[in-house]
Design a protein around this motif. Structure first.
Motif, PDB file in Angstrom:
ATOM      1  N   MET A 682       0.877  -1.467  -0.114  1.00  0.00           N
ATOM      2  CA  MET A 682      -0.061   0.103  -0.137  1.00  0.00           C
ATOM      3  C   MET A 682       0.939   1.400  -0.075  1.00  0.00           C
ATOM      4  O   MET A 682       0.521   2.198  -0.761  1.00  0.00           O
TER       5      MET A 682
ATOM      6  N   ASP B 121      -4.114   9.675   3.973  1.00  0.00           N
ATOM      7  CA  ASP B 121      -3.400   8.836   3.095  1.00  0.00           C
ATOM      8  C   ASP B 121      -2.342   7.956   3.869  1.00  0.00           C
ATOM      9  O   ASP B 121      -1.915   6.635   3.800  1.00  0.00           O
ATOM     10  N   ILE B 124      -3.387   5.397   6.121  1.00  0.00           N
ATOM     11  CA  ILE B 124      -3.913   4.216   5.296  1.00  0.00           C
ATOM     12  C   ILE B 124      -2.724   3.555   4.919  1.00  0.00           C
ATOM     13  O   ILE B 124      -2.585   2.211   5.121  1.00  0.00           O
ATOM     14  N   ASP B 125      -1.687   4.064   4.400  1.00  0.00           N
ATOM     15  CA  ASP B 125      -0.349   3.456   4.277  1.00  0.00           C
ATOM     16  C   ASP B 125      -0.005   2.677   5.365  1.00  0.00           C
ATOM     17  O   ASP B 125       0.520   1.526   5.400  1.00  0.00           O
ATOM     18  N   ARG B 142      -7.770   1.715  -0.999  1.00  0.00           N
ATOM     19  CA  ARG B 142      -7.491   3.035  -0.506  1.00  0.00           C
ATOM     20  C   ARG B 142      -8.774   3.817  -0.811  1.00  0.00           C
ATOM     21  O   ARG B 142      -9.419   4.547   0.266  1.00  0.00           O
TER      22      ARG B 142
END
Ligand code: FES
Ligand code: FES
Lengths: 735, 168
Positions: A682, B121, B124-125, B142
């Motif tokens: 990710m 972001d 989330i990473d 995502r």
């Protein structure tokens, strides 16, 4: 509407359960070379669309779902013509039987991005045929002309909407009707689902954890197996001391097969643990104890000695050379790569009365039968293979080694058994994307590229694959002949196996307008098992071609995009994707400080893809920011699946570019799990933007074509960033 | 020796070797096959489940460690009717390809959103980096997480998961 007279390709029957069944053939495709007689198969239906008395529609799918959206795509085609909602169609995976063979390969195989390409017309025709029969039946009931009837969501109604009958009510009458000629295919302007249907039909099962993969197969009285294989390529069992392992909890039996030593236990964990307690010495007599450096040294020697077989020869390269003001010469090296599907290899087998039943996540169930037969006393006809959802294929599951193993174990222990590979097994006993050596030369004159010479050195995949595949094509031959058949498969090019273009595909179609072009393949096989890997030869050839094009552009001091575009003037589809990707990326416009872009374009499986990769270097590591992708795959049946597949291919390709390397030391693979065979994650994956070129052309493959351009596009960006050309994969920054 | 723990709200007792990883107990003893085996070494996240609400790798957690604790699997968050909001977001964004990694992805995302209802972001990473998707569905994961977070903001009702806690 183009009139077509193809009703001879459909067969209408009633099933014993009272359903209307339209059977159809998926005949060969002229763009794909096959060595078999097309006439021979023309009268056996090999797929079925059924409507039962309740109006339920069932579509028997002769492909296997591995994530590339086949399930949804093919069902959408049938639904469109039959005029029912794709969500209401029940899809059944075909059991292995002759009626379900992939037309291009003749075997039941999902691979080569062929599903949509080969089935586009046939499945639509079947839907249209079934619909026409239902309409004809209704028209007869109402004593009207069929042209006065309409269909929608499984109902036929007359033109003024007064009367209607459901498909289910009409099934019996419809079976007595004749198919019209020509078949009335819908005008694309009237499509309701093709190009519009957004959802994947399998999403629900996959977000709730209820999709049943091979590894989820369950049987009464099931046992579990873990198999210890020779660590070195070609090793064999020497001596085995299994006394400690046998004493461990849950162990049922320990058996030797030609593949290794298998521990069978009540539970998977018990089998796995007891396997660690095995003491085995390996016989290395026939082992291939090579290291990666030896492989490349062999390739280089072969390339020096043998100019290779010429696959293309336009103009006169030697003359161009004598005439040139300047010449370039480079060597690119690309490593062995593992597939690393998320679901490790596994297979469940049980003995039945006189035969064996197999559950496996396989891309080629036909070959699975052969594999099981080879490792047991059974003939392929005694083996039934049930396919399941597949946790990633990428070509790995075209090989059936894991089915042979499970069959061999089951045959000996005579209990239902599930063989599960560990991730380490999967990485160290894969059939790899071959390491390849590319030598390229170019001649330049007066600021132009005048000659291109590409020598590709590496193995033919078919040599390896034919060993599995050959007997499947001559199923009547006795087993003792299989070895010989495999050799014929190798020698008689085109006789059994399709011509093997895997080493040079994507290189031989060099698309740029250059007058003198030579493409050669020098065959060199290191004896390490190799196979198909997502996009096959394109995975390494696109890198070679598009990296060298970049090198030439820089040598000529031209913009790499302009340089390509200029030489693609006569290749409109390729040019269009290239321009589109450049536009999306704002090619040539100022970028954030420290960022750079690289571009590449490639056609594979008849689909054109251009990609621009934007990257920077942060803390000594490559950082991927954004990928801009333009794709022309003909008519996009399900645009979002096209986008998904491009995203997927790009991440797959960039993973290989940055991390992918299977390294051999004395015949033993050095990588073992995701800590040393890394994946994009990710936090490291780029943002991706995909544009689909509008097209009326027949749809072409999307599962693989996203991969090839991504590697050179990134390499070209890294050159912009560092001024240093990356000629070996995976990319490594200088420290 | 029998080991007891709670799975999706129900107490279960198992009589298997205490060093058996939770993953295999869930799959082969309890028939909860939505939790997947990917690497067996804590490297891929396919086997992610919640342990007292926190994400863990069940392949690397032995049964003896879960004794007396509370485990939630993908089956435990799937409502009897319809989908959990995160599952719905996944479906809406066409996230799954082969689908094999997705149970683990969803469980990791669930844990993230419980801690942090509007993740950036970077958040989330950080939360999702332990979950590999070989099919490369990261961009869609995502988006699905953001959409689920957004949906949660606009509807005040909190949704309850199988373990009885607010889950998104
Ligand atoms: S299977 Fe547990 S982290 Fe991979
Ligand atoms: S969807 Fe295939 S591994 Fe994630």
């Amino acid at each position: 509407m183009k009139p077509i007279s193809r009703r001879g390709f459909l067969k209408v029957t009633m099933t014993s359960g009272g359903a209307l069944a339209v059977g159809f053939t998926l005949p060969g495709c002229s763009t794909f070379k096959t060595g078999f007689d097309e006439k021979e198969q023309s009268w056996t239906p090999n797929a079925w669309l059924q409507v039962d008395r309740q109006g339920a529609v069932q579509f028997t799918l002769d492909r296997v779902e591995m994530g590339q959206g086949t399930y949804t795509g093919l069902t959408t085609l049938a639904a469109e013509e039959l005029d029912v909602d794709p969500e209401t169609i029940d899809v059944v995976f075909a059991p292995v039987a002759d009626p379900y063979k992939n037309p291009l390969y003749k075997l039941q195989i999902t691979g080569g991005s062929t599903s949509m390409r080969s089935s586009w017309l046939q499945i639509r025709e079947a839907g249209a045929g079934a619909r026409a029969l239902l309409v004809a039946a209704a028209a007869r009931v109402w004593q009207v002309d069929p042209s006065n009837c309409m269909t929608r969501d499984g109902i036929v109604s007359d033109s003024n909407g007064q009367r209607s009958l459901s498909y289910g009510q009409l099934v019996e009458l419809a079976a007595k009707e004749k198919l019209p000629d020509p078949l009335p295919l819908k005008d694309p302007a009237d499509f309701r689902y093709i190009g519009h249907f957004k959802h994947r039909l399998d999403a629900h099962a996959k977000v709730t954890g209820t999709a049943v993969y091979g590894i989820d197969s369950e049987l009464p009285d099931l046992t579990y197996a873990s198999l210890l294989r020779p660590p070195m390529v070609g090793g064999k069992i020497g001596s085995v001391d299994d006394s400690a392992a046998r004493a461990m909890s849950g162990v049922i039996d320990i058996v030797q097969t030609r593949h290794g030593v298998a521990v069978v236990a009540e539970k998977y964990w018990q089998a796995y643990k007891a396997r660690q307690a095995l003491k085995v010495s390996w016989n290395q007599e026939d082992a291939v104890l090579k290291s990666t450096a030896d492989v490349f040294a062999e390739y280089a020697k072969a390339a020096d000695k043998d100019a290779g077989s010429t696959k293309r020869d336009d103009g006169d390269y030697d003359e161009a050379r004598q005439d040139a003001d300047r010449q370039l010469e480079v060597t690119y090296e690309q490593p062995f790569l593992a597939h690393a599907t998320m679901e490790p290899m596994n297979c469940t087998a049980r003995l039945t009365e006189g035969g064996m039943e197999i559950w496996a996540p396989t891309q080629a169930p036909d070959l699975g039968r052969i594999a099981a037969a080879r490792d047991t006393g059974l003939s392929p006809d005694d083996v039934t293979v049930h396919t399941t959802f597949i946790g990633g294929g990428f070509g790995r599951r075209l090989s059936q080694d894991y089915i042979g193993e499970a069959a061999a174990i089951c045959w000996q222990v005579k209990r239902p058994v599930k063989l599960v590979w560990s991730r380490e097994d999967d990485m160290q006993h894969d059939v790899y994307r071959p390491a390849m050596l590319h030598r390229l030369r170019a001649t330049l004159k007066k600021g132009e590229l005048t000659g291109w010479d590409h020598q590709i050195t590496g193995p033919d995949l078919m040599d390896w694959y034919a060993r599995d595949a050959a007997p499947a094509q001559y199923p009547w031959t006795p087993k003792f002949m299989w070895g010989a058949l495999a050799r014929i498969g190798i020698l008689g090019e085109g006789l059994i196996a399709p011509v093997d273009t895997s080493a040079y595909e994507g290189a031989v179609e060099y698309p740029y307008a250059v007058p003198n072009v030579v493409v050669r393949h020098t065959k060199a096989d290191a004896g390490i098992p190799v196979s198909y890997w997502r996009s096959v030869g394109h995975s390494h050839n696109a890198f070679a071609v598009e990296t060298f094009m970049d090198e030439v552009a820089h040598a000529l001091e031209k913009d790499p995009y302009e340089f390509r575009a200029h030489l693609l003037r006569k290749d409109p589809r390729r040019l269009a994707v290239l321009q589109k990707a450049a536009d999306m990326a704002g090619w040539g416009k100022p970028l954030p400080k420290g960022h750079a872009q690289g571009i590449a374009v490639h056609r594979s499986f008849e689909t054109y893809v251009a990609e621009v990769v934007e990257a920077s270097i942060e803390f000594g590591e490559v950082k991927l920011h954004k990928v801009f992708c333009a794709v022309d795959c003909g008519r996009a049946v399900n645009p979002d699946i096209v986008r998904m597949q491009m995203e997927s291919g790009i991440i797959f390709g960039l993973t290989a570019a940055l991390y992918g390397e299977i390294d051999f030391k004395d015949g033993v693979v050095q990588q073992s799990n995701f800590q040393n065979y890394r994946m994009l994650r990710m936090d490291t994956a780029p943002r991706i933007e995909v544009a689909i070129i509008e097209s009326e052309a027949d749809p072409t493959g999307v599962g693989e074509p996203g991969v090839p351009p991504s590697l050179p596009a990134l390499g070209n960006a890294l050159f912009q960033l560092t001024g240093k050309r990356q000629r070996r994969l995976p990319f490594k920054l200088e420290v | 020796m029998s080991i007891s723990f709670k799975v999706n709200g129900q107490v279960r007792s198992l009589d298997v070797d205490a060093d058996t990883p939770l993953l295999w107990a869930l799959r082969d003893e309890l028939g909860l096959k939505g939790t997947k085996f990917g690497c067996g070494a804590g490297l891929c996240g396919a086997c992610t489940v919640l342990f007292d609400g926190s994400p863990i790798r069940s392949c690397s957690t032995s049964l003896s460690q879960v004794e007396g604790h509370d485990i939630t699997t993908i089956e435990g968050i799937t409502p009897a009717e319809g989908l959990h909001p995160l599952q719905a977001a996944w479906s809406e964004h066409n996230v799954p390809q082969c689908g094999y990694c997705q149970s683990g992805q969803i469980m990791s995302a669930l844990a993230l959103l419980r801690e942090n209802p509007s993740p950036s972001d970077d958040d989330i990473d950080a939360a999702m980096t332990g979950n590999i998707c070989r099919c490369g569905t990261y961009p869609r994961i995502r988006e699905a997480i953001k959409a689920a977070a957004e949906a949660r903001k606009t509807s005040d009702a909190s949704v309850s998961g199988g373990d009885g806690r607010a889950v998104s």
